[in-house]
Write a protein that holds these residues in place. Structure first.
Motif, PDB file in Angstrom:
ATOM      1  N   GLU A   5       4.687   9.669   5.419  1.00 53.26           N
ATOM      2  CA  GLU A   5       4.988   8.331   4.856  1.00 53.26           C
ATOM      3  C   GLU A   5       5.884   8.385   3.574  1.00 53.26           C
ATOM      4  OE1 GLU A   5       0.511   8.115   6.167  1.00 53.26           O
ATOM      5  OE2 GLU A   5       1.967   9.609   5.507  1.00 53.26           O
ATOM      6  N   SER A   6       6.260   9.499   3.297  1.00 56.01           N
ATOM      7  CA  SER A   6       7.499   9.579   2.312  1.00 56.01           C
ATOM      8  C   SER A   6       8.709  10.365   3.046  1.00 56.01           C
ATOM      9  CB  SER A   6       6.831  10.655   1.115  1.00 56.01           C
ATOM     10  OG  SER A   6       6.806  11.824   1.345  1.00 56.01           O
ATOM     11  N   SER A   7       8.921  10.464   4.155  1.00 57.38           N
ATOM     12  CA  SER A   7       9.953  11.207   4.990  1.00 57.38           C
ATOM     13  C   SER A   7      10.098  12.585   4.708  1.00 57.38           C
ATOM     14  CB  SER A   7      11.386  10.397   4.460  1.00 57.38           C
ATOM     15  OG  SER A   7      11.354   9.122   4.567  1.00 57.38           O
ATOM     16  N   GLY A  47      12.520   7.176  -0.323  1.00 58.70           N
ATOM     17  CA  GLY A  47      12.112   7.868   0.731  1.00 58.70           C
ATOM     18  C   GLY A  47      10.700   7.428   1.362  1.00 58.70           C
ATOM     19  N   ILE A  48      10.164   6.380   0.447  1.00 58.01           N
ATOM     20  CA  ILE A  48       8.925   5.837   1.008  1.00 58.01           C
ATOM     21  C   ILE A  48       8.876   4.987   2.133  1.00 58.01           C
ATOM     22  CG2 ILE A  48       6.897   4.432   0.075  1.00 58.01           C
ATOM     23  CD1 ILE A  48       7.181   7.502  -1.122  1.00 58.01           C
ATOM     24  N   MET A  49       8.094   5.019   3.203  1.00 60.41           N
ATOM     25  CA  MET A  49       8.012   4.230   4.236  1.00 60.41           C
ATOM     26  C   MET A  49       8.140   2.641   3.969  1.00 60.41           C
ATOM     27  SD  MET A  49       4.050   4.103   5.829  1.00 60.41           S
ATOM     28  CE  MET A  49       2.870   3.708   4.398  1.00 60.41           C
ATOM     29  N   GLU A  50       8.429   2.105   5.043  1.00 59.41           N
ATOM     30  CA  GLU A  50       8.564   0.426   4.938  1.00 59.41           C
ATOM     31  C   GLU A  50       6.963   0.051   5.282  1.00 59.41           C
ATOM     32  OE1 GLU A  50       9.332  -2.928   8.163  1.00 59.41           O
ATOM     33  OE2 GLU A  50      10.857  -1.305   8.121  1.00 59.41           O
ATOM     34  N   GLY A  51       6.162   0.925   5.821  1.00 64.89           N
ATOM     35  CA  GLY A  51       4.861   0.297   6.048  1.00 64.89           C
ATOM     36  C   GLY A  51       4.243   1.043   7.519  1.00 64.89           C
ATOM     37  N   TYR A  52       3.002   0.512   7.950  1.00 63.97           N
ATOM     38  CA  TYR A  52       2.502   0.879   8.939  1.00 63.97           C
ATOM     39  C   TYR A  52       2.875   0.047  10.128  1.00 63.97           C
ATOM     40  CZ  TYR A  52      -0.088   4.670   6.308  1.00 63.97           C
ATOM     41  OH  TYR A  52      -0.508   5.720   5.676  1.00 63.97           O
ATOM     42  N   HIS A  53       3.221   0.400  11.299  1.00 64.09           N
ATOM     43  CA  HIS A  53       3.642  -0.578  12.307  1.00 64.09           C
ATOM     44  C   HIS A  53       2.501  -1.394  12.666  1.00 64.09           C
ATOM     45  CE1 HIS A  53       6.244  -1.851  15.713  1.00 64.09           C
ATOM     46  NE2 HIS A  53       5.183  -1.445  16.441  1.00 64.09           N
ATOM     47  N   VAL A  71      -2.386   1.481   0.856  1.00 64.01           N
ATOM     48  CA  VAL A  71      -1.699   2.537   0.334  1.00 64.01           C
ATOM     49  C   VAL A  71      -0.411   2.407  -0.622  1.00 64.01           C
ATOM     50  CG1 VAL A  71      -2.762   4.301   1.969  1.00 64.01           C
ATOM     51  CG2 VAL A  71      -0.652   3.355   2.421  1.00 64.01           C
ATOM     52  N   LEU A  72       0.101   1.367  -0.187  1.00 65.52           N
ATOM     53  CA  LEU A  72       1.487   0.961  -0.782  1.00 65.52           C
ATOM     54  C   LEU A  72       1.536  -0.442  -1.743  1.00 65.52           C
ATOM     55  CD1 LEU A  72       4.130   2.033  -0.509  1.00 65.52           C
ATOM     56  CD2 LEU A  72       4.890   0.535   1.268  1.00 65.52           C
ATOM     57  N   GLU A  73       1.483  -0.093  -3.006  1.00 67.29           N
ATOM     58  CA  GLU A  73       1.506  -1.267  -3.921  1.00 67.29           C
ATOM     59  C   GLU A  73       2.644  -2.136  -3.778  1.00 67.29           C
ATOM     60  OE1 GLU A  73       0.483   0.322  -7.671  1.00 67.29           O
ATOM     61  OE2 GLU A  73      -1.226   1.295  -7.151  1.00 67.29           O
ATOM     62  N   SER A  74       2.373  -3.270  -4.142  1.00 68.02           N
ATOM     63  CA  SER A  74       3.814  -4.297  -4.146  1.00 68.02           C
ATOM     64  C   SER A  74       4.932  -3.701  -5.259  1.00 68.02           C
ATOM     65  CB  SER A  74       3.225  -5.846  -5.058  1.00 68.02           C
ATOM     66  OG  SER A  74       2.782  -5.450  -6.051  1.00 68.02           O
ATOM     67  N   ASP A  75       4.493  -3.039  -6.281  1.00 71.90           N
ATOM     68  CA  ASP A  75       5.982  -2.398  -6.884  1.00 71.90           C
ATOM     69  C   ASP A  75       6.324  -1.118  -6.371  1.00 71.90           C
ATOM     70  OD1 ASP A  75       3.687  -0.988  -7.618  1.00 71.90           O
ATOM     71  OD2 ASP A  75       3.797  -1.107  -9.616  1.00 71.90           O
ATOM     72  N   GLY A  76       5.709  -0.615  -5.169  1.00 68.81           N
ATOM     73  CA  GLY A  76       6.486   0.246  -4.352  1.00 68.81           C
ATOM     74  C   GLY A  76       5.706   1.832  -4.660  1.00 68.81           C
ATOM     75  N   TRP A  77       4.744   1.758  -5.624  1.00 68.98           N
ATOM     76  CA  TRP A  77       3.939   2.955  -5.590  1.00 68.98           C
ATOM     77  C   TRP A  77       3.142   3.256  -4.440  1.00 68.98           C
ATOM     78  CZ3 TRP A  77       5.142   6.629  -8.838  1.00 68.98           C
ATOM     79  CH2 TRP A  77       5.870   6.345 -10.195  1.00 68.98           C
ATOM     80  N   PHE A  78       3.316   4.547  -3.995  1.00 70.63           N
ATOM     81  CA  PHE A  78       2.596   4.784  -2.725  1.00 70.63           C
ATOM     82  C   PHE A  78       1.513   5.849  -2.921  1.00 70.63           C
ATOM     83  CE2 PHE A  78       2.171   8.562   0.636  1.00 70.63           C
ATOM     84  CZ  PHE A  78       1.410   7.687   1.549  1.00 70.63           C
ATOM     85  N   HIS A  79       0.201   5.527  -2.708  1.00 68.77           N
ATOM     86  CA  HIS A  79      -0.888   6.418  -2.789  1.00 68.77           C
ATOM     87  C   HIS A  79      -0.821   7.379  -1.880  1.00 68.77           C
ATOM     88  CE1 HIS A  79      -3.251   3.862  -5.798  1.00 68.77           C
ATOM     89  NE2 HIS A  79      -2.176   3.169  -5.543  1.00 68.77           N
ATOM     90  N   THR A  80      -0.860   8.821  -2.114  1.00 72.50           N
ATOM     91  CA  THR A  80      -0.766   9.852  -1.223  1.00 72.50           C
ATOM     92  C   THR A  80      -2.073  10.522  -0.601  1.00 72.50           C
ATOM     93  OG1 THR A  80      -0.850  11.488  -2.724  1.00 72.50           O
ATOM     94  CG2 THR A  80       1.283  10.967  -2.435  1.00 72.50           C
ATOM     95  N   GLY A  81      -2.973  10.259  -1.423  1.00 70.92           N
ATOM     96  CA  GLY A  81      -4.472  10.751  -1.145  1.00 70.92           C
ATOM     97  C   GLY A  81      -4.566  12.127  -1.327  1.00 70.92           C
ATOM     98  N   ASP A  82      -3.721  12.729  -2.385  1.00 70.73           N
ATOM     99  CA  ASP A  82      -3.616  14.024  -2.510  1.00 70.73           C
ATOM    100  C   ASP A  82      -3.845  14.229  -3.896  1.00 70.73           C
ATOM    101  OD1 ASP A  82      -3.136  15.758  -0.281  1.00 70.73           O
ATOM    102  OD2 ASP A  82      -1.078  14.812  -0.389  1.00 70.73           O
ATOM    103  N   ILE A  83      -4.597  15.187  -4.638  1.00 66.21           N
ATOM    104  CA  ILE A  83      -5.029  15.203  -5.905  1.00 66.21           C
ATOM    105  C   ILE A  83      -4.042  16.379  -6.448  1.00 66.21           C
ATOM    106  CG2 ILE A  83      -6.824  16.006  -7.711  1.00 66.21           C
ATOM    107  CD1 ILE A  83      -7.566  13.644  -6.188  1.00 66.21           C
ATOM    108  N   GLY A  84      -3.595  16.305  -7.534  1.00 62.65           N
ATOM    109  CA  GLY A  84      -2.507  17.222  -8.058  1.00 62.65           C
ATOM    110  C   GLY A  84      -2.191  17.104  -9.562  1.00 62.65           C
TER     111      GLY A  84
END
Length: 629
Positions: A404-406, A445-451, A460-473
């Motif tokens: 999702e982030s290329s 690099g963030i995707m446009e969305g799921y087809h 996973v994708l907020e309206s302001d462009g933040w993508f939730h990776t599902g990973d903890i760090g």
């Protein structure tokens, strides 16, 4: 504005544009090397080359051939093939026609392949060989949108009376048709490339979901153009480099490397046959390559097993050298972080010189002798294995990203790399850590969305462009990211303790030279257990020396002596863990985990739910008679 920002912000709308620029800039420079397999038993493969101009001739013919077949902008052309030079040429041809590539792993079964072709509404399929063609024929009735299949290697392809007229053609046919079309319409490729908009779909990559149907990740042209410029701006690769590319190109990690190469203009040697890696490295002599952690684990285990087979003295030397390598790497990285100089004390430096002559130099030769750095991604590399290679002079720069982030959101910076981290964000990519520890990303690099899945996209994708990776760090003060686990993979024991299984699994891989795969289990249980699969060549070599010669792999792993061997390594692992993390019981699996049984993704990541379902009986057995809760 910095040079880096200028480079990235002034990017063209597509990699197709970058390709045209590259061909114009260095037409005669070598672009690709590829093997022509020798006939069985007749000696090594012959490697051939394509210059950028020669590659362009084929790419433009493929692009024009697709136009002649009636493929329009953004229409999908599926590509079901292993990693080979024709994959790259076809993908570039698809992009230069203004169309979009749907990637299909060659291992994907007929049913899932049909789903991907149908869901993506692919009009043309580029199939590697007779096996990939057979899947399309089997599903043809369900694929009314699929107008043509183009076969790369037509060996063994037989005509079928059920094929509609013109439905099947070879890549050679397509290129010939394209060349003829170009004679009449010489500007067609430039016109198609010139019409590409940055937000136009370039690639549809289906994630290999652990449950349910895979989701198609929509990656526009701008994602790849940004990635190409951002990779170049890191300075990690230059025009004189030789890359060895074997990763699956249907996976985003492999695919992003093709974009970076076009921008930088270096040579790429392409061969996706994993069983040929050891043989190819001394021939190709790469200066850099990308790999997944499993490859480094296998090399490490192989070197350790070879040393053990050489007798007690040889194995003792290896263990000493491995310890020196780790200490050397830790001390030099720590000093570089503090002072900017990777210095080590004289005594350690002296030991390192001896170990280099005895062990490390041979290891570097096995990698071809010219390797400056490796990039590792797709899963976490056990830090102890990373430190071993770093100290041995094989510098592994861990990176991080998702489909999702290329692919490339983070990478370790050159000599300032830090083992155990995935480095810093690529220029232009933003990162923040949510309150619950989840890594959020934003950038070009963030995707446009799921087809076709707006609800899943919104999750996973907020309206302001933040993508939730599902990973903890965790982020260090100076911007290095450390991944601790997948959010959904964190284990909470019945005693309320959280455990990151990947961390424990990584530590075991650094301790046990015979492990191939390990799954730590313990969610809602009162202690942790493990399912362990051993590396077949390594354990069979051990078996020869321990009275089990001639036994099958299944017999060897079932033998009490093997269980005792692994027991020792589990005890060693447990010494370095918190009480609640320790592995109380384990089971050795009768075979290794693999892609074919759906237990590993094509990039060799563990599919936990699948493995836990498959071996539920063994897991339940380990908890039988214990009080849960």
């Amino acid at each position: 504005m910095s040079d880096t920002q200028t480079l990235i912000e002034n990017r063209p709308p597509s990699v197709a544009s970058l390709f045209l620029e590259r061909v114009a800039a260095t037409p005669d420079a070598e672009a690709y090397r590829y093997p022509v397999p020798a006939a069985a038993g007749s000696g090594p493969d012959e490697w051939k080359s394509l210059s950028w101009a020669q590659a362009a001739q084929r790419v433009y013919a493929i692009a024009a051939g697709l136009v002649e077949l009636g493929v329009h902008a953004e229409e999908r052309v599926a590509l079901a093939s292993s990693t080979r030079v024709e994959w790259i040429l076809a993908d570039l041809g698809i992009m230069c026609a203004g169309a979009a590539t749907t990637t299909v792993y060659p291992q994907t079964n007929a049913e899932e392949s049909a789903f991907i072709l149908s869901d993506s509404e692919s009009k043309v399929l580029v199939a590697e060989d007779a096996a990939q063609l057979a899947k399309a024929r089997e599903s043809r009735a369900e694929l009314p949108e699929l107008r043509h299949v183009v076969v790369i290697d037509a060996t063994g392809v037989e005509p079928d009376a059920a094929d509609p007229d013109g439905w099947l053609l070879t890549l050679e046919d397509l290129e010939a048709r394209g060349a003829a079309y170009l004679e009449k319409n010489p500007e067609v490729v430039k016109e198609r490339v010139g019409a590409i908009d940055k937000d136009q779909l370039a690639t549809l990559i289906y994630t290999s979901g652990t449950t349910g149907r895979p989701k198609g990740v929509r990656l526009p042209h701008d994602n790849w153009s940004y990635m190409a410029k951002a990779i170049a701006s890191t300075g990690l690769v230059g025009q004189d480099d030789v890359q060895y590319l074997w990763l699956p190109l249907a996976h985003v990690f492999g695919k992003v490397l093709t974009s970076g190469q076009i921008e930088v203009g270096h040579v790429t040697a392409v061969d996706g046959r994993v069983d040929k890696i050891i043989e190819n490295l001394p021939v190709v002599q790469p200066t850099y390559m990308a790999a997944v952690p499993r490859i480094f684990e296998k090399v490490y285990n192989g070197v350790a097993a070879k040393a053990r087979a050489g007798g007690a003295a040889k194995y003792k030397i290896f263990q000493w050298a491995a310890g020196v390598a780790r200490e050397y790497a830790k001390v030099s990285q720590d000093n570089f972080r503090r002072t900017g100089v990777a210095s080590v004390p004289f005594a350690l430096s002296s030991k390192h010189k001896v170990a280099d002559a005895l062990v490390y130099s041979k290891l570097r030769e096995a990698f071809g002798g010219r390797l400056r750095a490796c990039v590792s991604g797709s899963a976490a590399l056990a830090p102890e294995i990373g430190y071993f290679f770093a100290g041995a002079g094989v510098h592994i720069l861990e990176g991080y990203g998702l489909t999702e982030s290329s692919a490339a959101s983070f990478v370790n910076p050159g000599e300032a790399y830090r083992t155990g981290t995935v480095g810093k964000p690529l220029p232009g990519t933003e990162v923040r850590i949510a309150d619950d520890g989840e890594i959020l990303l934003r950038g070009p690099g963030i995707m446009e969305g799921y087809h076709g899945l707006p609800d899943k996209t919104a999750e996973v994708l907020e309206s302001d462009g933040w993508f939730h990776t599902g990973d903890i760090g965790e982020l260090s003060v100076d911007g290095y990211l450390r991944i601790t686990d997948r959010k959904k993979d964190l284990i909470k024991t019945s005693g309320g303790k959280y455990i990151a299984p990947a961390e424990v699994e990584g530590q075991f891989k650094a301790v046990c030279p015979y492990v191939s795969n390990i799954l730590v289990h313990g969610a809602d249980r009162n202690f942790c257990t493990a399912l362990i699969a051993l590396d077949e060549p390594a354990i069979l070599e051990w078996a020869k020396e321990n009275g089990l010669e001639g036994k099958t792999y299944a017999d060897v792993v079932a033998a009490p002596a093997t269980v005792r061997l692994v027991e020792g390594y589990v005890a060693e692992l447990n010494q370095g863990l918190q009480r609640w993390q320790t592995i109380k019981k384990f089971k050795l699996l009768p075979r290794d985990l693999d892609i074919e049984h759906g237990e590993l993704t094509p990039s060799l990541k563990l599919k936990r739910p699948v493995v836990e379902r498959q071996y539920k009986g063994l897991l339940d057995e380990m908890y039988a008679g214990t009080r849960e809760g």
